[in-house]
Design an enzyme around this catalytic site. Structure first.
Site, PDB file in Angstrom:
ATOM      1  N   TYR A   1       9.096  51.073  26.427  1.00 24.67           N
ATOM      2  CA  TYR A   1       7.987  50.827  26.577  1.00 24.67           C
ATOM      3  C   TYR A   1       7.765  51.679  28.214  1.00 24.67           C
ATOM      4  CZ  TYR A   1       6.339  47.891  23.240  1.00 24.67           C
ATOM      5  OH  TYR A   1       6.029  47.580  22.136  1.00 24.67           O
TER       6      TYR A   1
ATOM      7  N   ASN B   1      12.750  50.523  19.520  1.00 22.80           N
ATOM      8  CA  ASN B   1      11.484  49.339  21.121  1.00 22.80           C
ATOM      9  C   ASN B   1      11.772  50.055  22.150  1.00 22.80           C
ATOM     10  OD1 ASN B   1      11.121  48.503  18.786  1.00 22.80           O
ATOM     11  ND2 ASN B   1      10.869  46.508  19.600  1.00 22.80           N
TER      12      ASN B   1
ATOM     13  N   GLN C   1       1.792  37.545  15.839  1.00 21.90           N
ATOM     14  CA  GLN C   1       0.423  37.907  16.953  1.00 21.90           C
ATOM     15  C   GLN C   1      -0.236  38.384  17.352  1.00 21.90           C
ATOM     16  OE1 GLN C   1       4.138  40.915  18.400  1.00 21.90           O
ATOM     17  NE2 GLN C   1       2.699  40.814  20.286  1.00 21.90           N
TER      18      GLN C   1
ATOM     19  N   GLU D   1       8.447  50.933  18.301  1.00 22.28           N
ATOM     20  CA  GLU D   1       7.940  50.438  18.694  1.00 22.28           C
ATOM     21  C   GLU D   1       7.588  51.194  20.144  1.00 22.28           C
ATOM     22  OE1 GLU D   1       7.306  45.842  20.555  1.00 22.28           O
ATOM     23  OE2 GLU D   1       8.154  45.434  18.204  1.00 22.28           O
TER      24      GLU D   1
ATOM     25  N   ASN E   1      13.885  41.852  15.554  1.00 23.96           N
ATOM     26  CA  ASN E   1      13.280  42.392  16.660  1.00 23.96           C
ATOM     27  C   ASN E   1      13.186  42.389  17.990  1.00 23.96           C
ATOM     28  OD1 ASN E   1      10.512  44.747  17.328  1.00 23.96           O
ATOM     29  ND2 ASN E   1      10.592  42.407  18.263  1.00 23.96           N
ATOM     30  N   GLU E   2      14.217  42.884  18.990  1.00 21.17           N
ATOM     31  CA  GLU E   2      14.642  42.745  20.550  1.00 21.17           C
ATOM     32  C   GLU E   2      15.659  41.789  19.968  1.00 21.17           C
ATOM     33  OE1 GLU E   2      11.470  43.160  22.875  1.00 21.17           O
ATOM     34  OE2 GLU E   2      11.283  45.622  22.182  1.00 21.17           O
TER      35      GLU E   2
ATOM     36  N   HIS F   1      10.604  38.192  14.682  1.00 22.51           N
ATOM     37  CA  HIS F   1      10.109  38.998  15.520  1.00 22.51           C
ATOM     38  C   HIS F   1       9.485  37.409  15.670  1.00 22.51           C
ATOM     39  CE1 HIS F   1       7.899  42.028  17.043  1.00 22.51           C
ATOM     40  NE2 HIS F   1       7.729  41.570  18.297  1.00 22.51           N
TER      41      HIS F   1
ATOM     42  N   ASP G   1      -3.439  30.794  16.783  1.00 18.56           N
ATOM     43  CA  ASP G   1      -3.662  29.500  15.861  1.00 18.56           C
ATOM     44  C   ASP G   1      -4.795  30.891  14.927  1.00 18.56           C
ATOM     45  OD1 ASP G   1      -3.175  27.697  17.186  1.00 18.56           O
ATOM     46  OD2 ASP G   1      -4.743  26.601  17.401  1.00 18.56           O
TER      47      ASP G   1
ATOM     48  N   HIS H   1       1.466  24.846  21.874  1.00 18.30           N
ATOM     49  CA  HIS H   1       0.013  23.642  21.877  1.00 18.30           C
ATOM     50  C   HIS H   1       0.597  22.321  22.421  1.00 18.30           C
ATOM     51  CE1 HIS H   1      -0.767  24.758  17.064  1.00 18.30           C
ATOM     52  NE2 HIS H   1      -1.620  25.197  18.295  1.00 18.30           N
TER      53      HIS H   1
ATOM     54  N   ARG I   1       5.407  48.730   9.887  1.00 19.67           N
ATOM     55  CA  ARG I   1       6.132  47.664   9.578  1.00 19.67           C
ATOM     56  C   ARG I   1       5.501  46.375  10.386  1.00 19.67           C
ATOM     57  NH1 ARG I   1       8.118  46.352  15.523  1.00 19.67           N
ATOM     58  NH2 ARG I   1      10.448  45.366  14.724  1.00 19.67           N
TER      59      ARG I   1
HETATM   60  C1  BGC Z   1       7.585  43.104  20.839  1.00 19.47           C
HETATM   61  C2  BGC Z   1       6.155  43.410  20.940  1.00 19.47           C
HETATM   62  C3  BGC Z   1       5.371  42.699  22.215  1.00 19.47           C
HETATM   63  C4  BGC Z   1       5.530  43.781  22.928  1.00 19.47           C
HETATM   64  C5  BGC Z   1       4.496  44.763  24.159  1.00 19.47           C
HETATM   65  C6  BGC Z   1       7.490  44.156  22.665  1.00 19.47           C
HETATM   66  O1  BGC Z   1       9.163  43.815  23.573  1.00 19.47           O
HETATM   67  O2  BGC Z   1       8.498  43.702  20.604  1.00 19.47           O
HETATM   68  O3  BGC Z   1       6.267  41.852  20.798  1.00 19.47           O
HETATM   69  O4  BGC Z   1       4.113  42.280  21.649  1.00 19.47           O
HETATM   70  O5  BGC Z   1       7.156  44.124  22.487  1.00 19.47           O
HETATM   71  O6  BGC Z   1       4.122  43.525  25.409  1.00 19.47           O
END
Ligand code: BGC
Length: 522
Positions: free
Chosen positions: A340, A338, A54, A408, A201-202, A157, A87, A74, A112
């Site tokens: 959100y 993680n 990322q 996260e 990761n996830e 990741h 890129d 690509h 991290r």
């Molecule tokens: C991921 C990240 C991502 C973030 C926000 C998480 O699920 O680990 O790579 O950028 O969410 O979308």
């Protein structure tokens, strides 16, 4: 976009609601009026997170091999919202010294980030190594050491080396060995400098959303099994051969939205919410963190039953041997989490358009957002801070006093330095962490904000922004500029308290979400 495609497919109601929301983020949530003056303990670890693909860019420099994300994007620019790719991304490969400096400015003591597997092993296998790739991570680690920042390294990741993805990625049992070889090399080469590792990761998002839905390269079902085995073998390898002299810790990062029943008195919705939690988080967490190990009984029952009904001779969910159950049980020194957002779950009453077999069909829930919750950026991320506390409690209730490291948490918008909404998001979500710690005795050991810099947001490309720092993707220098949320986070880290008045939004002309231009002229 990552989850919106998924949610669209399962028929959830997703309406971008931002402009209709009349309230500030905080004002939409419960438990918000009376704020106790809690402090984060002295030992609490504050950090920021990023991931190699990322931010690094330099996709073909220094002998790096291709990852699935290089190759597929690509070939199919249309996979990303803005037809962009990784890129150059934030060009952190060349700008890592500047990045370490801004991490230091935030006052956090932990960073991290992830190793790019194909930057180290260009073909994915350990017979060929890239000296430049290895040197890059040594230089980054040295820079962090000089800045007195502890590295937390994720081995995987999502940027699977393309040659291994061509073999079927995580649905191929052979991946367990390839991952183990990579992990062994990383521990040997970097283990004196890295004392906190996460293997993956996830796993859910990587497989379900990207490999299955977007790239259509994985079948639903078996991948969880081999990712779990690969994780556990890497953990045991470290424990036996490296821990005695390197003395570090190894964990895994799992992800979960919180799932609330849509109708909290309807038993079918209550069951749907729990089914979702088990199918999404329990499937990975139960084998590692529960006392009995193995997959959650509910998950086993659902997938076995559906497999039979779908005429499979054997269950789509492979069976762990007794030895594998023991190998997995306790194979993590902390619970990397993680988080959100939150969704409302109900029992489906209309015909859903799920593929059969699929994870969605197995899970059998209708997912919706609460239209009263603000959506400041990508349509999958609505803001509901109390969901965080509920999730932390669910983990404690299911897996006991395991130390949780929030690897996260963060929010996206469409850009702008005066990111008041992100300031509120961090304040309000971190406050829920404090409530979980102080009121519910949940053992939370650390918190990493996602993310340091605006970055390549997978299928969103550069359209949505999660950074504490802005990156100008139009400039060849990829100039970084601090947002208000960075100042706010620095203040929290320094004071170990949330000062809700530290950054206050001046009288808003238009509530609550403005265009970047408007934000910058308030
Ligand atoms: C991921 C990240 C991502 C973030 C926000 C998480 O699920 O680990 O790579 O950028 O969410 O979308």
């Amino acid at each position: 976009m990552r989850s919106s495609s998924k949610v669209a497919k399962i028929g959830a109601v997703l309406v971008s609601f931002s402009l209709l929301c009349l309230a500030h983020v905080a004002a939409t949530t419960e438990d918000f009026d009376i704020k106790e003056d809690y402090e984060f303990p002295e030992a609490f670890k504050f950090g920021v997170s990023t991931a190699a693909f990322q931010i690094e860019g330099a996709w073909n420099e220094g002998g790096k091999g291709e990852s699935m994300w290089d190759t597929y994007i690509h070939e199919h620019p249309e996979y990303t919202l803005d037809h962009s790719n990784g890129d150059i991304a934030a060009d952190s490969y060349h700008k890592y010294t500047e990045d370490v400096k801004i991490i230091k400015d935030l006052g956090v003591k932990y960073y991290r980030f992830s190793f790019s597997w194909p930057r180290i092993l260009p073909q994915g296998t350990d017979n060929k190594k890239s000296k430049d790739g290895i040197d890059y991570y040594h230089k980054l680690l040295e820079e962090l050491r000089r800045a007195n920042i502890t590295a937390v390294v994720t081995l995987f990741h999502w940027d699977m080396p393309t040659p291994l993805m061509d073999l079927g990625g995580w649905s191929n049992p052979k991946m367990v060995d390839y991952f183990l070889d990579y992990a062994r090399f990383a521990f040997e080469e970097f283990g004196d400098e890295v004392k906190i590792w996460t293997t993956m990761n996830e796993p859910h998002q990587h497989c379900y959303n990207y490999c299955y839905y977007i790239f259509s390269v994985l079948q639903s079902g078996t991948y969880a099994h081999y990712m779990l085995l690969a994780h556990a073998k890497a953990y045991r390898l470290y424990e036996k051969e490296f821990k005695p002299r390197q003395n570090g810790r190894v964990g895994i990062t799992l992800d979960a939205f919180w799932a609330d029943p849509k109708n909290s008195t309807d038993p079918l919705d209550i069951e749907a919410a729990e089914r979702y939690r088990q199918m999404r988080l329990g499937i990975y967490a139960h084998p590692i963190y529960s006392n009995i190990g193995d997959y959650p009984p509910l998950v086993r029952e659902i997938i076995d039953t559906n497999s039979r009904l779908q005429n499979f001779t054997r269950s789509r969910l492979p069976v762990f041997s007794k030895e594998e159950i023991e190998l997995l049980k306790g194979s993590s020194d902390f619970f990397g989490l993680n988080h959100y957002t939150t969704y409302l779950m109900s029992h489906p009453t209309i015909n859903e358009t799920w593929t059969i077999p699929s994870w969605d069909h197995d899970t059998f829930v209708r997912m919706e957002q609460n239209l009263a919750w603000p959506i400041p950026g990508a349509d999958w991320l609505s803001v509901y801070p109390p969901g965080f506390r509920k999730l932390l409690n669910w983990i404690k209730n299911n897996y006991g006093d395991v130390p949780i490291v929030i690897t996260e948490n963060g929010m996206c918008d469409f850009g702008g330095l005066k990111d008041y909404t992100r300031v509120s998001y961090y304040n309000d979500y971190l406050y829920q962490v404090l409530l979980a710690m102080y009121k519910d005795n949940v053992n939370v050991e650390g918190y990493f904000a996602w993310t340091l810099l605006d970055d390549f947001e997978w299928t969103d490309g550069y359209a949505t922004k999660f950074g504490l720092y802005e990156v100008d993707f139009d400039s060849p220098e990829r100039t970084r500029r601090k947002k208000l949320s960075a100042d706010n986070y620095r203040n929290i880290v320094e004071k170990r308290k949330i000062d809700f008045d530290y950054i206050k939004q001046p009288k808003m002309k238009k509530l609550p979400y403005q265009t970047p231009e408007e934000e910058n002229t308030v």
